[in-house]
Scaffold this active site. Sequence first.
Site, PDB file in Angstrom:
ATOM      1  NE  ARG A  19      -4.219  -1.443   0.359  1.00 29.66           N
ATOM      2  CZ  ARG A  19      -4.266  -2.666  -0.231  1.00 29.66           C
ATOM      3  NH1 ARG A  19      -3.068  -3.155  -0.623  1.00 29.66           N
ATOM      4  NH2 ARG A  19      -5.237  -3.546   0.229  1.00 29.66           N
ATOM      5  CB  SER A  58      -8.697  -1.208   3.814  1.00 33.46           C
ATOM      6  OG  SER A  58      -8.744  -2.556   3.858  1.00 33.46           O
ATOM      7  CD  GLU A  60      -5.317   1.516   2.626  1.00 30.11           C
ATOM      8  OE1 GLU A  60      -6.217   1.862   1.487  1.00 30.11           O
ATOM      9  OE2 GLU A  60      -6.094   0.490   2.451  1.00 30.11           O
TER      10      GLU A  60
HETATM   11  N1  EPU Z   1     -11.158 -10.921   9.487  1.00 33.12           N
HETATM   12  C1  EPU Z   1     -11.678 -10.413  10.572  1.00 33.12           C
HETATM   13  N2  EPU Z   1     -12.476  -8.897  11.098  1.00 33.12           N
HETATM   14  C2  EPU Z   1     -13.315  -8.293  10.197  1.00 33.12           C
HETATM   15  C3  EPU Z   1     -12.527  -8.796   8.809  1.00 33.12           C
HETATM   16  C4  EPU Z   1     -11.240  -9.509   8.944  1.00 33.12           C
HETATM   17  O1  EPU Z   1     -11.396 -11.354  11.666  1.00 33.12           O
HETATM   18  O2  EPU Z   1     -13.750  -8.240  10.328  1.00 33.12           O
HETATM   19  C5  EPU Z   1      -9.969 -11.753   9.881  1.00 33.12           C
HETATM   20  C6  EPU Z   1     -10.601 -12.593   8.288  1.00 33.12           C
HETATM   21  O3  EPU Z   1     -10.743 -13.838   8.931  1.00 33.12           O
HETATM   22  C7  EPU Z   1      -9.312 -13.218   7.580  1.00 33.12           C
HETATM   23  C8  EPU Z   1      -7.288 -11.506   7.847  1.00 33.12           C
HETATM   24  O4  EPU Z   1      -8.338 -10.986   8.749  1.00 33.12           O
HETATM   25  O5  EPU Z   1      -8.291 -14.064   8.415  1.00 33.12           O
HETATM   26  C9  EPU Z   1      -7.754 -10.970   5.878  1.00 33.12           C
HETATM   27  O6  EPU Z   1      -9.436 -10.851   6.445  1.00 33.12           O
HETATM   28  P1  EPU Z   1      -9.590  -9.703   4.367  1.00 33.12           P
HETATM   29  O7  EPU Z   1      -9.632 -11.066   3.265  1.00 33.12           O
HETATM   30  O8  EPU Z   1     -10.516  -9.608   4.198  1.00 33.12           O
HETATM   31  O9  EPU Z   1      -8.541  -9.524   4.279  1.00 33.12           O
HETATM   32  P2  EPU Z   1      -8.234  -7.823   5.221  1.00 33.12           P
HETATM   33  O10 EPU Z   1      -6.978  -8.110   5.259  1.00 33.12           O
HETATM   34  O11 EPU Z   1      -9.468  -7.481   6.400  1.00 33.12           O
HETATM   35  C10 EPU Z   1      -6.781  -6.832   3.048  1.00 33.12           C
HETATM   36  C11 EPU Z   1      -7.071  -5.422   2.094  1.00 33.12           C
HETATM   37  C12 EPU Z   1      -8.131  -5.825   1.639  1.00 33.12           C
HETATM   38  C13 EPU Z   1      -8.640  -6.551   0.288  1.00 33.12           C
HETATM   39  C14 EPU Z   1      -8.603  -8.062   1.544  1.00 33.12           C
HETATM   40  C15 EPU Z   1      -8.250  -8.911  -0.274  1.00 33.12           C
HETATM   41  C16 EPU Z   1      -5.967  -3.985   3.627  1.00 33.12           C
HETATM   42  C17 EPU Z   1      -5.446  -2.484   4.299  1.00 33.12           C
HETATM   43  N3  EPU Z   1      -6.783  -4.615   3.214  1.00 33.12           N
HETATM   44  O12 EPU Z   1      -8.155  -6.530   3.364  1.00 33.12           O
HETATM   45  O13 EPU Z   1      -8.011  -4.376   0.506  1.00 33.12           O
HETATM   46  O14 EPU Z   1      -9.132  -6.476  -0.254  1.00 33.12           O
HETATM   47  O15 EPU Z   1      -6.745  -8.077   2.190  1.00 33.12           O
HETATM   48  O16 EPU Z   1      -6.967  -9.523  -0.579  1.00 33.12           O
HETATM   49  O17 EPU Z   1      -4.450  -4.315   2.647  1.00 33.12           O
HETATM   50  C18 EPU Z   1      -8.521  -1.745   0.433  1.00 33.12           C
HETATM   51  O18 EPU Z   1      -7.295  -2.289  -0.316  1.00 33.12           O
HETATM   52  O19 EPU Z   1      -9.762  -1.325   0.353  1.00 33.12           O
HETATM   53  C19 EPU Z   1      -9.101  -2.760   0.034  1.00 33.12           C
HETATM   54  C20 EPU Z   1     -10.100  -3.861   0.427  1.00 33.12           C
END
Ligand code: EPU
Length: 337
Positions: free
Chosen positions: A165, A237, A333
């Site tokens: 990012r 995010s 972010e």
């Molecule tokens: N999780 C939770 N609770 C929540 C959300 C997530 O426990 O409310 C846990 C999930 O269970 C999972 C882990 O966190 O084990 C990761 O969750 P997720 O796959 O939804 O991804 P993220 O890390 O929350 C990142 C990116 C997203 C992108 C997704 C998928 C960042 C800051 N965000 O989110 O990007 O879509 O991975 O690759 O790196 C964005 O940048 O705007 C964005 C949406």
Amino acid sequence: MFEIKENISLKNYNTFGIDAESRYFVECSSINEILDFIEKHKKQDLPLMILGGGSNVLFTKFFNGYILRPSIKGIEIMEETKDHVVLRVGAGEDWDEFVGYCVDNNWGGVENLSLIPGNVGTCPIQNIGAYGVEVKDVIVEVETIDIKNLKINLFQNSDCKFAYRDSIFKTKLKGKQIITYVSFKLKKQSEYKLDYGNLIDELKQYDEVNLKNIRQAVIDIRNSKLPKPEEIGNAGSFFKNPVVSKERFKKLEALYPEIPHYKQSDGLVKIPAGWLIEKAGWKGKRVGNTGVHEKQALVIVNYGNATGEEIIHLARNIQQTIIIKFDLELEMEVNVV
Ligand code: EPU
């Protein structure tokens, strides 16, 4: 020729749907128009802000300056072999329409980045990423105009200093360059990245794994978790996922054995901020006009008439809780203006 609008509401120009105003607003649809505008603007002592799709920005007050929105269109094939194609794409093209166009042509590399809001011109700034792919994996070069000397610059991939990012356009060159075109190298041979989270499971319902089905699977996962900006204002995010040392992670894991995490190639460990925020009790909580999304705690939403200040206030409260509970700092972010 461009038209300079005065005192316009930015509500339709940011996915958070914040109703802040800008003193001046101008859209430029070519390099020449941008050069022309900057020449004229230079004579005035007002700040200039470049706005793309407005999907990663939070306006907190009246912007007393110029907002320039590059709306350069067009997709041009620069190079084509039997294995790959290089495309030069105007900064004003909608990101997801571009992804759809690549998938329709059977050119692979951006399908995992389906449905990310925003424009092509802003995708390199924060190195957009999702489902195991970052846009840096396919960017060849970024064309810009230097605001100070009006020179046209070409940044090769390695010049962009891409990281999670992050890029040079967000750090050293923040606000100094206007991105006009981005070139991408896409593959004609099938080579998919399916190892992130539940993507492979989502694909089980299809007879075949191909670009079209991967795109649909990503769209379905995103739609099941992330609020649609047209329905509920948000900027995806709100925070970055914190990256910590192995030692720091071990301590957290001892307290929370179930903590999800991703080991990085440099030995550091990335922890999902969404998990931390949920664990801290914020998921689904509403505070006045704002709140933490009920299906993805990393997303802060505008329930209607939230101001930027209200959203920042909530974000700071969340950061505070995460420091107290986990001794971890969450970095925003989203770009706060
Ligand atoms: N999780 C939770 N609770 C929540 C959300 C997530 O426990 O409310 C846990 C999930 O269970 C999972 C882990 O966190 O084990 C990761 O969750 P997720 O796959 O939804 O991804 P993220 O890390 O929350 C990142 C990116 C997203 C992108 C997704 C998928 C960042 C800051 N965000 O989110 O990007 O879509 O991975 O690759 O790196 C964005 O940048 O705007 C964005 C949406």
